[in-house]
Enzyme design. Structure first.
Site, PDB file in Angstrom:
ATOM      1  N   CYS A   1      40.004  48.870  41.412  1.00 24.06           N
ATOM      2  CA  CYS A   1      39.874  49.913  42.432  1.00 24.06           C
ATOM      3  C   CYS A   1      38.632  49.702  43.311  1.00 24.06           C
ATOM      4  CB  CYS A   1      39.721  51.277  41.779  1.00 24.06           C
ATOM      5  SG  CYS A   1      40.996  51.651  40.588  1.00 24.06           S
TER       6      CYS A   1
ATOM      7  N   ARG B   1      40.091  42.591  45.545  1.00 26.02           N
ATOM      8  CA  ARG B   1      39.902  43.023  44.158  1.00 26.02           C
ATOM      9  C   ARG B   1      41.224  43.369  43.487  1.00 26.02           C
ATOM     10  NH1 ARG B   1      34.449  45.042  43.434  1.00 26.02           N
ATOM     11  NH2 ARG B   1      35.247  46.421  41.834  1.00 26.02           N
TER      12      ARG B   1
ATOM     13  N   TRP C   1      44.053  50.619  41.571  1.00 25.99           N
ATOM     14  CA  TRP C   1      44.738  49.680  40.682  1.00 25.99           C
ATOM     15  C   TRP C   1      45.104  50.509  39.451  1.00 25.99           C
ATOM     16  CZ3 TRP C   1      44.267  47.004  35.957  1.00 25.99           C
ATOM     17  CH2 TRP C   1      44.889  45.745  35.896  1.00 25.99           C
TER      18      TRP C   1
ATOM     19  N   ASN D   1      36.479  55.471  40.656  1.00 21.39           N
ATOM     20  CA  ASN D   1      36.753  54.244  39.890  1.00 21.39           C
ATOM     21  C   ASN D   1      36.280  54.487  38.466  1.00 21.39           C
ATOM     22  OD1 ASN D   1      37.452  53.055  42.263  1.00 21.39           O
ATOM     23  ND2 ASN D   1      35.700  51.668  42.363  1.00 21.39           N
ATOM     24  N   GLY D   2      37.043  54.028  37.492  1.00 21.26           N
ATOM     25  CA  GLY D   2      36.613  54.183  36.105  1.00 21.26           C
ATOM     26  C   GLY D   2      37.657  54.929  35.305  1.00 21.26           C
TER      27      GLY D   2
ATOM     28  N   GLU E   1      40.458  25.791  30.857  1.00 24.98           N
ATOM     29  CA  GLU E   1      40.305  26.321  32.214  1.00 24.98           C
ATOM     30  C   GLU E   1      41.446  25.826  33.115  1.00 24.98           C
ATOM     31  OE1 GLU E   1      38.910  28.552  33.697  1.00 24.98           O
ATOM     32  OE2 GLU E   1      38.702  27.999  35.795  1.00 24.98           O
TER      33      GLU E   1
ATOM     34  N   LYS F   1      44.063  28.279  35.038  1.00 29.51           N
ATOM     35  CA  LYS F   1      44.270  28.285  36.499  1.00 29.51           C
ATOM     36  C   LYS F   1      45.747  28.136  36.808  1.00 29.51           C
ATOM     37  CE  LYS F   1      41.335  29.516  37.565  1.00 29.51           C
ATOM     38  NZ  LYS F   1      39.964  29.810  37.220  1.00 29.51           N
TER      39      LYS F   1
ATOM     40  N   GLU G   1      47.771  31.362  35.828  1.00 24.93           N
ATOM     41  CA  GLU G   1      47.502  32.618  36.535  1.00 24.93           C
ATOM     42  C   GLU G   1      47.973  32.612  37.979  1.00 24.93           C
ATOM     43  OE1 GLU G   1      43.385  33.944  36.766  1.00 24.93           O
ATOM     44  OE2 GLU G   1      42.711  31.897  36.985  1.00 24.93           O
TER      45      GLU G   1
ATOM     46  N   HIS H   1      49.275  18.622  14.854  1.00 23.86           N
ATOM     47  CA  HIS H   1      49.310  19.771  13.938  1.00 23.86           C
ATOM     48  C   HIS H   1      50.213  20.882  14.460  1.00 23.86           C
ATOM     49  CE1 HIS H   1      46.233  17.908  11.512  1.00 23.86           C
ATOM     50  NE2 HIS H   1      45.553  17.669  12.620  1.00 23.86           N
TER      51      HIS H   1
ATOM     52  N   LYS I   1      40.417  41.060  40.713  1.00 21.05           N
ATOM     53  CA  LYS I   1      39.271  40.154  40.781  1.00 21.05           C
ATOM     54  C   LYS I   1      38.162  40.576  39.833  1.00 21.05           C
ATOM     55  CE  LYS I   1      36.763  36.783  42.216  1.00 21.05           C
ATOM     56  NZ  LYS I   1      37.039  35.504  41.534  1.00 21.05           N
TER      57      LYS I   1
HETATM   58  C1  F6R Z   1      40.277  33.476  36.079  1.00 26.16           C
HETATM   59  C2  F6R Z   1      39.323  34.526  36.316  1.00 26.16           C
HETATM   60  C3  F6R Z   1      39.017  35.478  35.213  1.00 26.16           C
HETATM   61  C4  F6R Z   1      37.520  35.818  35.244  1.00 26.16           C
HETATM   62  C5  F6R Z   1      37.199  36.916  34.220  1.00 26.16           C
HETATM   63  C6  F6R Z   1      35.718  37.222  34.177  1.00 26.16           C
HETATM   64  O1  F6R Z   1      40.408  32.637  37.170  1.00 26.16           O
HETATM   65  O2  F6R Z   1      38.794  34.616  37.377  1.00 26.16           O
HETATM   66  O3  F6R Z   1      39.390  34.987  33.984  1.00 26.16           O
HETATM   67  O4  F6R Z   1      36.797  34.650  34.987  1.00 26.16           O
HETATM   68  O5  F6R Z   1      37.914  38.073  34.531  1.00 26.16           O
HETATM   69  O6  F6R Z   1      35.247  37.667  35.414  1.00 26.16           O
HETATM   70  P1  F6R Z   1      33.711  37.686  35.741  1.00 26.16           P
HETATM   71  O7  F6R Z   1      33.254  36.269  35.807  1.00 26.16           O
HETATM   72  O8  F6R Z   1      33.612  38.378  37.065  1.00 26.16           O
HETATM   73  O9  F6R Z   1      33.029  38.422  34.642  1.00 26.16           O
END
Ligand code: F6R
Length: 607
Positions: free
Chosen positions: A2, A27, A73, A99-100, A480, A484, A487, A503, A602
């Site tokens: 949000c 976001r 959100w 927000n929250g 990682e 990527k 997601e 295994h 985000k």
């Molecule tokens: C994946 C991604 C998320 C963030 C995670 C932590 O591409 O962006 O997995 O890495 O939500 O976010 P931050 O770094 O903002 O604490």
């Protein structure tokens, strides 16, 4: 997640608020709304869906100089017009955006309904409007403070009231609120992104703080009405940093910005004469650091994977036992906090609720926490005992890219700093600093191979499943890379240590499951080649990310993405870049919403 925006001043509030909401779109959200105090009334408009849908609903003559707006959100209640913010009280004389999460929202709702209030949405946030309506006090801020005294949970809150012209009351507990100071006008938002077009002077509210905002300034108090003193600080980020420019997606921009981002992360931090790193923000002397016996890295998602890769760097260069743990799990296992352990929280946004909770758990138990954070002035940055800013610049795409590489650069600097206090020789330090300085150019070389990587991605995007394998720090890169890919392209991807293939996962390897193998030229190179052969023996296609394109790699893999050689401890930085490009090209090829993948936000400010 949000986003909130508020404006009070001499301008027409509506365009300022809508532009602010657009700035926060990255976001993630599923509905939007706006409340404006016009000359005669409080007008509220909301819509499920995109901000454009809200804009289409707004009457042309909606005018006022005080207003608040929100992108939601959904957490409590489905995305709908009814559940969108702002929420109003029974008489529609005051409006709130929030927000929250209000943890005692259900009990408060029952109490308010029993007292005759009519709540119109399914949200916990609406409760706040009615609590403020019911609260007594001689000013709007006094009523807000009284209402919030009843609330358990987190809030970034803005309130406007028909009876209080030219005023917004803001409050914060666990969810960010930033005031932007203008000339006879004030802005307020949950994220500086919404403010930088208008001002470069900001004030971050602290938890349990309430602000009364007027065109000419603001005043702040604690929840129990004790005045607090806040001094505006400058924001270095410019509005252009949030523009996509010529790039088709923010993710494309951010992947290609990595050479400059890494240069920024290194700037002013390399002492070539002594082979050491300058990290002014650590707030720990060499003597303090000599006492460190263990290091624990904490982060969520990609930040956790960066921690895993960084743990290898730190352990190798300092010989201090180091490990990484998901911050989201940490506090729930009642962790033992040791005073000679150095805790390091990693967060791009600096607002991730689980990482923040981990920081608080460590500090509450007397431990020391450093933050590796991108967003300057964010909550995690402010609550840690010290830290290192990534200086990656704003990251707008949901999928983290440049913040990942800059985190690893910061961890490498820390590893050199700690190593040089211990056994790392000056010549080793200098060699490593030299390798760090070469990284931007080497990343450019990888980015120049984008066309070839696009070709390889075409093969992966036809598949439903993919494996990523690596060993030691290469396993963190594999995690990682898989993250990527899944997601943003929605292709199911799993990462395994190459040593674990036999295994279990080998059972699933077939001609339809491509494997991306992280293959640095390190001590485990021969073993990794054998793992690749095992996959090829089951007709599994292999894409190797390697330093060499020699006959052995060519024979072992179907495709090879060559990455320049660096110091082995820095391999994870360079080897991550092709995995970002692979994921990006697959997502584009499949027509996905690259910058805002489904179900993801985000900045994850709720648990
Ligand atoms: C994946 C991604 C998320 C963030 C995670 C932590 O591409 O962006 O997995 O890495 O939500 O976010 P931050 O770094 O903002 O604490």
């Amino acid at each position: 997640m949000c986003g909130i925006v508020g404006y009070v001043g001499g301008q027409d509030a509506v365009p300022v608020l809508l532009e602010g909401l657009h700035r926060l779109e990255y976001r993630g959200y599923d509905s939007a709304g706006i409340a404006v105090r016009t000359k005669t009334a409080l007008r509220v408009h909301k819509s499920e869906g995109r901000i454009q849908q809200l804009e289409a609903k707004l009457p042309a003559r909606l005018r006022g100089t005080t207003g608040i707006a929100h992108t939601r959100w959904a957490t409590h209640g489905e995305p709908s017009d009814r559940n969108a913010h702002p929420h109003v009280d029974c008489e529609s004389v005051l409006a709130v955006v929030h927000n929250g999460i209000i943890e005692n929202g259900t009990a408060l709702r029952a109490e308010l309904e029993a007292a005759g209030h009519t709540l119109r949405s399914e949200t916990d946030s609406e409760v706040l409007a009615h609590l403020i309506e019911a609260a007594e006090g001689d000013s709007l801020e006094a009523r807000v403070r009284r209402a919030l005294a009843r609330v358990e949970g987190t809030y970034g809150l803005l309130v406007i009231d028909r009876a209080s012209p030219d005023r917004i009351v803001a409050a914060r507990n666990g969810s960010p609120v930033v005031l932007g100071v203008g000339d006879k006008e004030m802005f307020v938002a949950s994220d500086v992104a919404a403010l930088v077009r208008h001002t470069d002077r900001v004030v971050y509210l602290d938890d349990r703080e309430v602000a009364s905002i007027r065109p000419g300034g603001f005043s702040t108090t604690t929840l129990d009405a004790k005045p607090t003193t806040k001094t505006p600080s400058p924001v270095a980020v410019t509005d252009e940093a949030y523009e996509r420019g010529e790039h088709p997606h923010f993710m494309h921009k951010e992947i290609h910005e990595q050479p400059e981002a890494v240069e920024r992360a290194l700037r002013g931090r390399l002492d070539r004469d002594f082979g050491v790193a300058h990290l002014g923000g650590l707030n720990l002397s060499a003597r303090d650091l000599l006492d460190v016996r263990r290091i624990k890295l904490l982060g969520c998602g990609s930040a956790f994977y960066a921690g895993l890769a960084g743990a290898h760097m730190l352990e190798r260069l300092t010989r201090i036992p180091t490990d990484a743990e998901p911050a989201s799990e940490f506090r729930y296992r009642c962790p033992v906090i040791e005073k000679d352990t150095l805790y390091i929280a990693i967060s791009q946004s600096g607002e991730t609720a689980d990482t923040l909770a981990a920081v608080r758990e460590v500090r509450r138990k007397g431990g020391r926490v450093l933050g590796i954070v991108n967003a300057v002035g964010s909550t995690i940055a402010r609550e840690c005992d010290g830290g290192i800013y990534m200086h990656a610049g704003p990251e707008v795409a949901v999928a983290s890219t440049k913040a990942f590489t800059c985190t690893l650069v910061c961890l490498a600097l820390l590893a050199i700093h700690l190593g040089r206090i211990r056994d790392l020789s000056p010549s080793d330090g200098k060699r490593l600093l030299g390798a760090l300085e070469r990284l931007p150019g080497q990343i450019r070389e990888i980015l120049d191979r984008g066309e070839a990587i696009r070709g390889i991605a075409r093969g992966i995007m036809k598949r439903q499943d993919a494996f990523f394998i690596g060993r030691a720090a290469g396993y963190a890169v594999a995690l990682e890379g898989a993250q990527k890919l899944k997601e943003i392209s929605y292709i199911h991807a799993e990462a395994y240590p190459a040593s674990e293939l036999k295994h279990g996962p080998l059972a699933l390897v077939s001609a339809k499951t491509p494997t991306v193998a992280i293959l640095p030229d390190d001590d485990l190179y021969e073993k990794s080649l054998s793992s690749i052969e095992e996959i090829r023996a089951r007709r599994g296609p292999v894409i190797a990310i390697a330093h060499d394109d020699d006959s052995r790699v060519r024979e072992a893999a179907d495709d090879v993405i060559v990455v320049p050689r660096s110091e082995p401890v820095l391999d994870s930085i360079l080897m991550t870049v092709p995995t970002q490009l692979l994921a990006y090209e697959c997502a584009v090829g499949l027509g996905r919403d690259v910058d805002q993948p489904r179900n993801l936000a985000k900045s994850v400010t709720v648990e």
